[in-house]
Design a protein around this motif. Structure first.
Motif, PDB file in Angstrom:
ATOM      1  N   ASN A  24      24.694  11.801  -4.336  1.00  0.00           N
ATOM      2  CA  ASN A  24      24.472  12.026  -5.766  1.00  0.00           C
ATOM      3  C   ASN A  24      23.804  13.371  -6.034  1.00  0.00           C
ATOM      4  O   ASN A  24      23.369  13.637  -7.146  1.00  0.00           O
ATOM      5  CB  ASN A  24      23.614  10.895  -6.356  1.00  0.00           C
ATOM      6  N   ASN A  25      23.706  14.188  -5.001  1.00  0.00           N
ATOM      7  CA  ASN A  25      23.155  15.540  -5.102  1.00  0.00           C
ATOM      8  C   ASN A  25      21.681  15.550  -5.518  1.00  0.00           C
ATOM      9  O   ASN A  25      21.234  16.445  -6.228  1.00  0.00           O
ATOM     10  CB  ASN A  25      23.993  16.393  -6.060  1.00  0.00           C
ATOM     11  N   ASP A  26      20.942  14.540  -5.073  1.00  0.00           N
ATOM     12  CA  ASP A  26      19.511  14.436  -5.361  1.00  0.00           C
ATOM     13  C   ASP A  26      18.749  14.637  -4.053  1.00  0.00           C
ATOM     14  O   ASP A  26      18.308  13.686  -3.408  1.00  0.00           O
ATOM     15  CB  ASP A  26      19.203  13.075  -5.980  1.00  0.00           C
ATOM     16  N   LYS A  27      18.605  15.895  -3.665  1.00  0.00           N
ATOM     17  CA  LYS A  27      17.987  16.217  -2.374  1.00  0.00           C
ATOM     18  C   LYS A  27      16.509  15.856  -2.320  1.00  0.00           C
ATOM     19  O   LYS A  27      16.009  15.468  -1.274  1.00  0.00           O
ATOM     20  CB  LYS A  27      18.176  17.697  -2.055  1.00  0.00           C
ATOM     21  N   LYS A  28      15.826  15.950  -3.445  1.00  0.00           N
ATOM     22  CA  LYS A  28      14.392  15.640  -3.459  1.00  0.00           C
ATOM     23  C   LYS A  28      14.167  14.163  -3.127  1.00  0.00           C
ATOM     24  O   LYS A  28      13.353  13.828  -2.263  1.00  0.00           O
ATOM     25  CB  LYS A  28      13.795  15.980  -4.817  1.00  0.00           C
ATOM     26  N   SER A  29      14.880  13.278  -3.804  1.00  0.00           N
ATOM     27  CA  SER A  29      14.739  11.842  -3.540  1.00  0.00           C
ATOM     28  C   SER A  29      15.207  11.501  -2.141  1.00  0.00           C
ATOM     29  O   SER A  29      14.595  10.678  -1.453  1.00  0.00           O
ATOM     30  CB  SER A  29      15.537  11.027  -4.564  1.00  0.00           C
ATOM     31  N   ALA A  30      16.289  12.126  -1.713  1.00  0.00           N
ATOM     32  CA  ALA A  30      16.800  11.880  -0.363  1.00  0.00           C
ATOM     33  C   ALA A  30      15.760  12.264   0.675  1.00  0.00           C
ATOM     34  O   ALA A  30      15.493  11.505   1.612  1.00  0.00           O
ATOM     35  CB  ALA A  30      18.094  12.660  -0.140  1.00  0.00           C
ATOM     36  N   PHE A  31      15.160  13.426   0.508  1.00  0.00           N
ATOM     37  CA  PHE A  31      14.145  13.896   1.452  1.00  0.00           C
ATOM     38  C   PHE A  31      12.984  12.905   1.552  1.00  0.00           C
ATOM     39  O   PHE A  31      12.548  12.553   2.645  1.00  0.00           O
ATOM     40  CB  PHE A  31      13.637  15.277   1.040  1.00  0.00           C
ATOM     41  N   GLU A  32      12.501  12.453   0.410  1.00  0.00           N
ATOM     42  CA  GLU A  32      11.370  11.524   0.392  1.00  0.00           C
ATOM     43  C   GLU A  32      11.697  10.225   1.121  1.00  0.00           C
ATOM     44  O   GLU A  32      10.915   9.738   1.937  1.00  0.00           O
ATOM     45  CB  GLU A  32      10.949  11.236  -1.048  1.00  0.00           C
ATOM     46  N   VAL A  33      12.857   9.662   0.832  1.00  0.00           N
ATOM     47  CA  VAL A  33      13.269   8.395   1.449  1.00  0.00           C
ATOM     48  C   VAL A  33      13.520   8.590   2.944  1.00  0.00           C
ATOM     49  O   VAL A  33      13.121   7.752   3.759  1.00  0.00           O
ATOM     50  CB  VAL A  33      14.532   7.843   0.747  1.00  0.00           C
ATOM     51  N   LEU A  34      14.158   9.675   3.304  1.00  0.00           N
ATOM     52  CA  LEU A  34      14.462   9.923   4.715  1.00  0.00           C
ATOM     53  C   LEU A  34      13.192  10.150   5.532  1.00  0.00           C
ATOM     54  O   LEU A  34      13.095   9.676   6.667  1.00  0.00           O
ATOM     55  CB  LEU A  34      15.417  11.109   4.851  1.00  0.00           C
ATOM     56  N   GLU A  35      12.234  10.851   4.973  1.00  0.00           N
ATOM     57  CA  GLU A  35      10.962  11.056   5.669  1.00  0.00           C
ATOM     58  C   GLU A  35      10.256   9.719   5.890  1.00  0.00           C
ATOM     59  O   GLU A  35       9.705   9.467   6.954  1.00  0.00           O
ATOM     60  CB  GLU A  35      10.060  12.007   4.877  1.00  0.00           C
ATOM     61  N   GLU A  36      10.291   8.873   4.866  1.00  0.00           N
ATOM     62  CA  GLU A  36       9.665   7.563   4.977  1.00  0.00           C
ATOM     63  C   GLU A  36      10.343   6.714   6.055  1.00  0.00           C
ATOM     64  O   GLU A  36       9.685   6.069   6.867  1.00  0.00           O
ATOM     65  CB  GLU A  36       9.728   6.853   3.621  1.00  0.00           C
ATOM     66  N   GLY A  37      11.666   6.742   6.064  1.00  0.00           N
ATOM     67  CA  GLY A  37      12.410   5.989   7.070  1.00  0.00           C
ATOM     68  C   GLY A  37      12.214   6.534   8.472  1.00  0.00           C
ATOM     69  O   GLY A  37      12.121   5.764   9.441  1.00  0.00           O
ATOM     70  N   LYS A  38      12.140   7.837   8.587  1.00  0.00           N
ATOM     71  CA  LYS A  38      11.940   8.466   9.900  1.00  0.00           C
ATOM     72  C   LYS A  38      10.622   8.021  10.521  1.00  0.00           C
ATOM     73  O   LYS A  38      10.537   7.819  11.732  1.00  0.00           O
ATOM     74  CB  LYS A  38      11.979   9.989   9.755  1.00  0.00           C
ATOM     75  N   GLU A  39       9.617   7.846   9.682  1.00  0.00           N
ATOM     76  CA  GLU A  39       8.308   7.399  10.171  1.00  0.00           C
ATOM     77  C   GLU A  39       8.368   5.992  10.777  1.00  0.00           C
ATOM     78  O   GLU A  39       7.534   5.633  11.600  1.00  0.00           O
ATOM     79  CB  GLU A  39       7.279   7.433   9.037  1.00  0.00           C
ATOM     80  N   LEU A  40       9.356   5.212  10.384  1.00  0.00           N
ATOM     81  CA  LEU A  40       9.496   3.851  10.901  1.00  0.00           C
ATOM     82  C   LEU A  40      10.174   3.819  12.275  1.00  0.00           C
ATOM     83  O   LEU A  40      10.138   2.796  12.951  1.00  0.00           O
ATOM     84  CB  LEU A  40      10.293   2.983   9.926  1.00  0.00           C
ATOM     85  N   CYS A  41      10.796   4.911  12.659  1.00  0.00           N
ATOM     86  CA  CYS A  41      11.480   4.982  13.954  1.00  0.00           C
ATOM     87  C   CYS A  41      10.477   5.209  15.075  1.00  0.00           C
ATOM     88  O   CYS A  41       9.527   5.971  14.926  1.00  0.00           O
ATOM     89  CB  CYS A  41      12.500   6.124  13.965  1.00  0.00           C
ATOM     90  N   ASP A  42      10.727   4.565  16.169  1.00  0.00           N
ATOM     91  CA  ASP A  42       9.896   4.745  17.365  1.00  0.00           C
ATOM     92  C   ASP A  42      10.558   5.817  18.229  1.00  0.00           C
ATOM     93  O   ASP A  42      11.627   5.584  18.789  1.00  0.00           O
ATOM     94  CB  ASP A  42       9.785   3.429  18.128  1.00  0.00           C
ATOM     95  N   PRO A  43       9.942   6.995  18.347  1.00  0.00           N
ATOM     96  CA  PRO A  43      10.564   8.085  19.112  1.00  0.00           C
ATOM     97  C   PRO A  43      10.705   7.776  20.604  1.00  0.00           C
ATOM     98  O   PRO A  43      11.451   8.452  21.304  1.00  0.00           O
ATOM     99  CB  PRO A  43       9.647   9.277  18.877  1.00  0.00           C
ATOM    100  N   TYR A  44      10.003   6.758  21.087  1.00  0.00           N
ATOM    101  CA  TYR A  44      10.063   6.398  22.500  1.00  0.00           C
ATOM    102  C   TYR A  44      11.074   5.289  22.785  1.00  0.00           C
ATOM    103  O   TYR A  44      11.310   4.957  23.932  1.00  0.00           O
ATOM    104  CB  TYR A  44       8.673   5.981  22.998  1.00  0.00           C
ATOM    105  N   ASP A  45      11.663   4.744  21.731  1.00  0.00           N
ATOM    106  CA  ASP A  45      12.665   3.686  21.883  1.00  0.00           C
ATOM    107  C   ASP A  45      14.046   4.330  22.008  1.00  0.00           C
ATOM    108  O   ASP A  45      14.550   4.929  21.056  1.00  0.00           O
ATOM    109  CB  ASP A  45      12.621   2.757  20.668  1.00  0.00           C
ATOM    110  N   GLN A  46      14.649   4.223  23.179  1.00  0.00           N
ATOM    111  CA  GLN A  46      15.947   4.861  23.432  1.00  0.00           C
ATOM    112  C   GLN A  46      17.045   4.322  22.516  1.00  0.00           C
ATOM    113  O   GLN A  46      17.975   5.050  22.173  1.00  0.00           O
ATOM    114  CB  GLN A  46      16.349   4.685  24.896  1.00  0.00           C
ATOM    115  N   GLU A  47      16.955   3.066  22.110  1.00  0.00           N
ATOM    116  CA  GLU A  47      17.958   2.494  21.211  1.00  0.00           C
ATOM    117  C   GLU A  47      17.864   3.092  19.815  1.00  0.00           C
ATOM    118  O   GLU A  47      18.864   3.161  19.110  1.00  0.00           O
ATOM    119  CB  GLU A  47      17.809   0.980  21.144  1.00  0.00           C
ATOM    120  N   GLN A  48      16.679   3.512  19.415  1.00  0.00           N
ATOM    121  CA  GLN A  48      16.503   4.106  18.085  1.00  0.00           C
ATOM    122  C   GLN A  48      16.720   5.611  18.071  1.00  0.00           C
ATOM    123  O   GLN A  48      16.753   6.222  17.010  1.00  0.00           O
ATOM    124  CB  GLN A  48      15.107   3.789  17.542  1.00  0.00           C
TER     125      GLN A  48
END
Length: 64
Positions: A24-48
């Motif tokens: 929808n060409n809303d980069k600001k909202s996308a950035f905010e949501v993606l940053e929030e979701g990225k924080e939920l990922c475990d960088p040490y989990d190979q499956e993620q």
């Protein structure tokens, strides 16, 4: 709403929502949501790791 219906600790709904904001060409909202979701990922989990890479790629698109 998507994160309320599913487990809010799961990163995948955030990826989907961020992608929708980008379509929808809303980069600001996308950035905010993606940053929030990225924080939920475990960088040490190979499956993620592929999911984390998708977050990073879409965040890079937001920053262009």
């Amino acid at each position: 709403m998507l994160t309320q219906v599913t487990n809010a600790a799961e990163p995948l709904p955030y990826l989907c929502l961020g992608f929708c904001h980008l379509k929808n060409n809303d980069k600001k909202s996308a950035f905010e949501v993606l940053e929030e979701g990225k924080e939920l990922c475990d960088p040490y989990d190979q499956e993620q790791r592929p999911l984390l890479e998708q977050f990073e790629n879409l965040i890079a698109v937001c920053n262009k």
